[in-house]
Design a protein around this motif. Structure first.
Motif, PDB file in Angstrom:
ATOM      1  N   VAL A 114     -91.000  71.923  49.913  1.00 54.51           N
ATOM      2  CA  VAL A 114     -91.312  71.190  48.679  1.00 54.51           C
ATOM      3  C   VAL A 114     -90.065  71.097  47.804  1.00 54.51           C
ATOM      4  O   VAL A 114     -89.444  72.105  47.469  1.00 54.51           O
ATOM      5  N   ILE A 115     -89.713  69.874  47.442  1.00 57.39           N
ATOM      6  CA  ILE A 115     -88.532  69.586  46.623  1.00 57.39           C
ATOM      7  C   ILE A 115     -89.009  69.031  45.283  1.00 57.39           C
ATOM      8  O   ILE A 115     -89.709  68.007  45.249  1.00 57.39           O
ATOM      9  N   LYS A 116     -88.638  69.700  44.185  1.00 58.35           N
ATOM     10  CA  LYS A 116     -89.079  69.261  42.864  1.00 58.35           C
ATOM     11  C   LYS A 116     -87.887  69.130  41.915  1.00 58.35           C
ATOM     12  O   LYS A 116     -87.059  70.032  41.834  1.00 58.35           O
ATOM     13  N   PRO A 117     -87.800  68.000  41.198  1.00 56.94           N
ATOM     14  CA  PRO A 117     -86.745  67.863  40.183  1.00 56.94           C
ATOM     15  C   PRO A 117     -87.012  68.803  39.009  1.00 56.94           C
ATOM     16  O   PRO A 117     -88.156  69.003  38.612  1.00 56.94           O
ATOM     17  N   LYS A 118     -85.944  69.392  38.488  1.00 52.08           N
ATOM     18  CA  LYS A 118     -86.071  70.207  37.278  1.00 52.08           C
ATOM     19  C   LYS A 118     -85.949  69.340  36.030  1.00 52.08           C
ATOM     20  O   LYS A 118     -86.335  69.763  34.944  1.00 52.08           O
ATOM     21  N   ASP A 119     -85.384  68.148  36.195  1.00 46.90           N
ATOM     22  CA  ASP A 119     -85.195  67.247  35.060  1.00 46.90           C
ATOM     23  C   ASP A 119     -86.528  66.634  34.641  1.00 46.90           C
ATOM     24  O   ASP A 119     -87.240  66.049  35.465  1.00 46.90           O
ATOM     25  N   GLU A 120     -86.868  66.735  33.363  1.00 45.16           N
ATOM     26  CA  GLU A 120     -88.136  66.217  32.869  1.00 45.16           C
ATOM     27  C   GLU A 120     -88.163  64.692  32.795  1.00 45.16           C
ATOM     28  O   GLU A 120     -89.226  64.091  32.732  1.00 45.16           O
ATOM     29  N   GLY A 175     -74.946  60.087  33.653  1.00 46.84           N
ATOM     30  CA  GLY A 175     -75.726  61.301  33.793  1.00 46.84           C
ATOM     31  C   GLY A 175     -75.605  61.899  35.176  1.00 46.84           C
ATOM     32  O   GLY A 175     -74.836  61.439  36.018  1.00 46.84           O
ATOM     33  N   ASP A 176     -76.385  62.978  35.423  1.00 49.62           N
ATOM     34  CA  ASP A 176     -76.349  63.619  36.727  1.00 49.62           C
ATOM     35  C   ASP A 176     -77.744  64.083  37.113  1.00 49.62           C
ATOM     36  O   ASP A 176     -78.695  63.982  36.340  1.00 49.62           O
ATOM     37  N   GLY A 177     -77.843  64.590  38.331  1.00 46.24           N
ATOM     38  CA  GLY A 177     -79.139  65.047  38.813  1.00 46.24           C
ATOM     39  C   GLY A 177     -80.131  63.902  38.943  1.00 46.24           C
ATOM     40  O   GLY A 177     -79.775  62.743  39.126  1.00 46.24           O
ATOM     41  N   TRP A 178     -81.392  64.267  38.846  1.00 49.30           N
ATOM     42  CA  TRP A 178     -82.468  63.285  39.014  1.00 49.30           C
ATOM     43  C   TRP A 178     -82.559  62.329  37.835  1.00 49.30           C
ATOM     44  O   TRP A 178     -83.230  61.292  37.924  1.00 49.30           O
ATOM     45  N   ASP A 179     -81.903  62.663  36.724  1.00 50.97           N
ATOM     46  CA  ASP A 179     -81.924  61.798  35.542  1.00 50.97           C
ATOM     47  C   ASP A 179     -80.797  60.773  35.544  1.00 50.97           C
ATOM     48  O   ASP A 179     -80.601  60.068  34.547  1.00 50.97           O
ATOM     49  N   SER A 180     -80.028  60.697  36.613  1.00 49.67           N
ATOM     50  CA  SER A 180     -78.904  59.757  36.635  1.00 49.67           C
ATOM     51  C   SER A 180     -79.399  58.317  36.637  1.00 49.67           C
ATOM     52  O   SER A 180     -80.449  57.991  37.190  1.00 49.67           O
ATOM     53  N   ALA A 202     -84.739  56.297  38.914  1.00 51.05           N
ATOM     54  CA  ALA A 202     -86.060  56.912  39.045  1.00 51.05           C
ATOM     55  C   ALA A 202     -86.285  57.805  37.830  1.00 51.05           C
ATOM     56  O   ALA A 202     -86.427  59.024  37.928  1.00 51.05           O
ATOM     57  N   VAL A 203     -86.273  57.158  36.664  1.00 50.66           N
ATOM     58  CA  VAL A 203     -86.353  57.864  35.385  1.00 50.66           C
ATOM     59  C   VAL A 203     -87.314  57.140  34.456  1.00 50.66           C
ATOM     60  O   VAL A 203     -87.710  56.001  34.696  1.00 50.66           O
ATOM     61  N   THR A 204     -87.671  57.826  33.362  1.00 55.15           N
ATOM     62  CA  THR A 204     -88.601  57.257  32.392  1.00 55.15           C
ATOM     63  C   THR A 204     -87.914  56.203  31.522  1.00 55.15           C
ATOM     64  O   THR A 204     -86.690  56.083  31.499  1.00 55.15           O
ATOM     65  N   LYS A 205     -88.736  55.489  30.780  1.00 55.59           N
ATOM     66  CA  LYS A 205     -88.226  54.462  29.870  1.00 55.59           C
ATOM     67  C   LYS A 205     -87.302  55.071  28.825  1.00 55.59           C
ATOM     68  O   LYS A 205     -86.253  54.501  28.501  1.00 55.59           O
ATOM     69  N   ASP A 206     -87.656  56.236  28.298  1.00 59.07           N
ATOM     70  CA  ASP A 206     -86.833  56.886  27.271  1.00 59.07           C
ATOM     71  C   ASP A 206     -85.440  57.216  27.796  1.00 59.07           C
ATOM     72  O   ASP A 206     -84.445  57.087  27.076  1.00 59.07           O
ATOM     73  N   VAL A 207     -85.356  57.647  29.050  1.00 58.25           N
ATOM     74  CA  VAL A 207     -84.059  57.976  29.642  1.00 58.25           C
ATOM     75  C   VAL A 207     -83.216  56.716  29.782  1.00 58.25           C
ATOM     76  O   VAL A 207     -81.996  56.731  29.545  1.00 58.25           O
ATOM     77  N   LEU A 208     -83.832  55.596  30.148  1.00 67.22           N
ATOM     78  CA  LEU A 208     -83.105  54.336  30.275  1.00 67.22           C
ATOM     79  C   LEU A 208     -82.546  53.888  28.927  1.00 67.22           C
ATOM     80  O   LEU A 208     -81.394  53.455  28.830  1.00 67.22           O
ATOM     81  N   VAL A 209     -83.365  53.977  27.886  1.00 67.79           N
ATOM     82  CA  VAL A 209     -82.926  53.586  26.541  1.00 67.79           C
ATOM     83  C   VAL A 209     -81.781  54.490  26.086  1.00 67.79           C
ATOM     84  O   VAL A 209     -80.774  54.012  25.516  1.00 67.79           O
TER      85      VAL A 209
END
Length: 415
Positions: free
Chosen positions: A223-229, A336-341, A402-409
């Protein structure tokens, strides 16, 4: 006679009374019995669930990853079922508005047997694939369709694509030293798992959570889970064959919950050597054959490599150019880096037209599809799926990940 009749009547009344009591009792006994059976069944659920999970030796996540890396399976054949649900909206009546344009785009010199035209079919719905492999230079993938079949065959220097529906053939040649061909379909859970594991770093939790049976084989659940919210990825589960280390099933569930975005797994697999005839192909009589030398084909591998590298480092410029060395994603940056890139590039043109500008059904569709946003960057529109979201600013800049709208803004404001 009268006493006899009287006794007969009393007997009948007594029988009716007893029957009524039985019916009354049944109204209470039957529900109680059902409740008892239900309770017993509930008590058995854990046992029933556990009975399908093989008892395997304990293994750490690191050991399991090393087992995947060391997997040397070169020969196999089987059936893979792929289900993809990005949550894309139904075009509905818009199809008629775009009908003529879609029709014209489908014509031209392209072949319906070209593998690149088949990739988009795997982006939605459920598909069944037959796969076979015998070393690096012999592979076959067949996409089973309604009353039709599409096959991609790699046999030495030859790469064949055949669409039985249109009876068309695509042929490409390449050096055997190229290994996997550019036209190869990412068909197996192993392909998907390898890409996911490349992103495993300090921003990722990787654990082994139980066991499973896939296609009749015992497997561990990685199981692989991102730590980035800010990631839209909830978790990735990879079922790894306990003996060979081959990933047998890949499941990606979104952070928003619900059905898996991607669920790909073997329903049947064998590691015996496929028959040599499996990779033989001769264009059927009357088929339209399109020849294309792979050496002359545009190399998209750099574009794909860049996309797989998302989340591997901090903000920097990729400098990726499109096919042919110009145009395309010129000056691609990753913020950015990680899953929030977030990947960003400039189209050099205007953003998405508003409903009024586009007019008609198309304008209304565009308005309903995206969310209007604003910030330091100005204004723009966010288009969302269950996994990938994209912000297109009114001045033509694109932010996607593969991020939320807030991260894109936030990325647009920083960019």
């Amino acid at each position: 006679m009268a006493p006899y009749e009287s006794d007969d009547s009393a007997t009948a009344d007594a029988e009716e009374l007893r029957a009524a009591r039985r019916r009354k009792a049944a109204r209470y006994v039957v529900p109680a019995t059902v409740v008892g059976i239900a309770a017993a069944t509930i008590g058995l659920v854990p046992a029933l669930a556990d009975s399908g999970d093989p008892d395997l030796p304990k293994i750490s996540a690191q050991q399991l990853i090393e087992k995947i890396a060391a997997s040397d399976v070169e020969q196999l054949s089987g059936t893979v079922k792929i289900t993809t649900d990005l949550g894309l909206p139904d075009l509905g009546g818009l199809e008629s508005s775009l009908g003529s344009a879609a029709g014209s785009s489908g014509s031209g010199d392209g072949s319906s047997a070209d593998p690149t035209t088949k990739l988009t079919e795997l982006a939605s719905g459920t598909h069944t694939l037959r796969v076979a492999a015998d070393g690096e230079n012999k592979q076959k993938v067949s996409l089973l369709e309604d009353a039709a079949e599409y096959s991609l065959i790699h046999d030495g220097k030859d790469v064949w694509g055949y669409d039985s529906k249109s009876n068309s053939v695509f042929h490409s040649t390449a050096s055997e030293s190229d290994g996997k061909q550019k036209e190869e379909l990412p068909a197996t859970p192993k392909d998907l798992a390898e890409d996911a594991l490349k992103a495993a770093d300090k921003t990722t939790s990787v654990t082994v959570e139980g066991t499973a049976q896939v296609a009749g084989r015992d497997a561990y659940r990685l199981v692989i889970k991102p730590k980035d919210e800010g990631s839209t990825v909830g978790q990735i589960t990879v079922a790894v064959d306990s003996k060979t280390g081959l990933p047998l099933k890949f499941t990606l569930t979104p952070a928003s919950g619900g059905a898996a975005v991607v669920d790909a797994g073997f329903t049947q697999v064998t590691f015996a050597k496929p028959a040599a005839s499996t990779f033989d192909f001769t264009p059927p009589k009357g088929a339209k054959v399109t020849e294309k030398d792979a050496a002359e084909a545009p190399d998209h591998s750099k574009d794909f490599k860049d996309s797989k590298d998302l989340g591997k480092g901090s903000t920097h410029e990729r400098g990726t150019k499109g096919p042919g060395g110009s145009g395309g994603l010129d000056g691609l940056n990753v913020i950015g880096d990680g899953w929030d890139s977030v990947a960003t590039f400039d189209t050099g043109g205007k953003g998405v037209p508003s409903g009024a500008e586009a007019g008609g059904d198309i304008g209304g569709f565009l308005d309903s599809l995206g969310d209007k946003v604003s910030g330091k960057f100005g204004t723009g529109t966010v288009f969302k799926t269950r996994l990938i979201n994209a912000l297109i600013t009114d001045d033509g800049k694109v932010y996607v990940g593969a991020v939320t709208k807030d991260v894109l803004v936030k990325a647009a404001n920083a960019g």
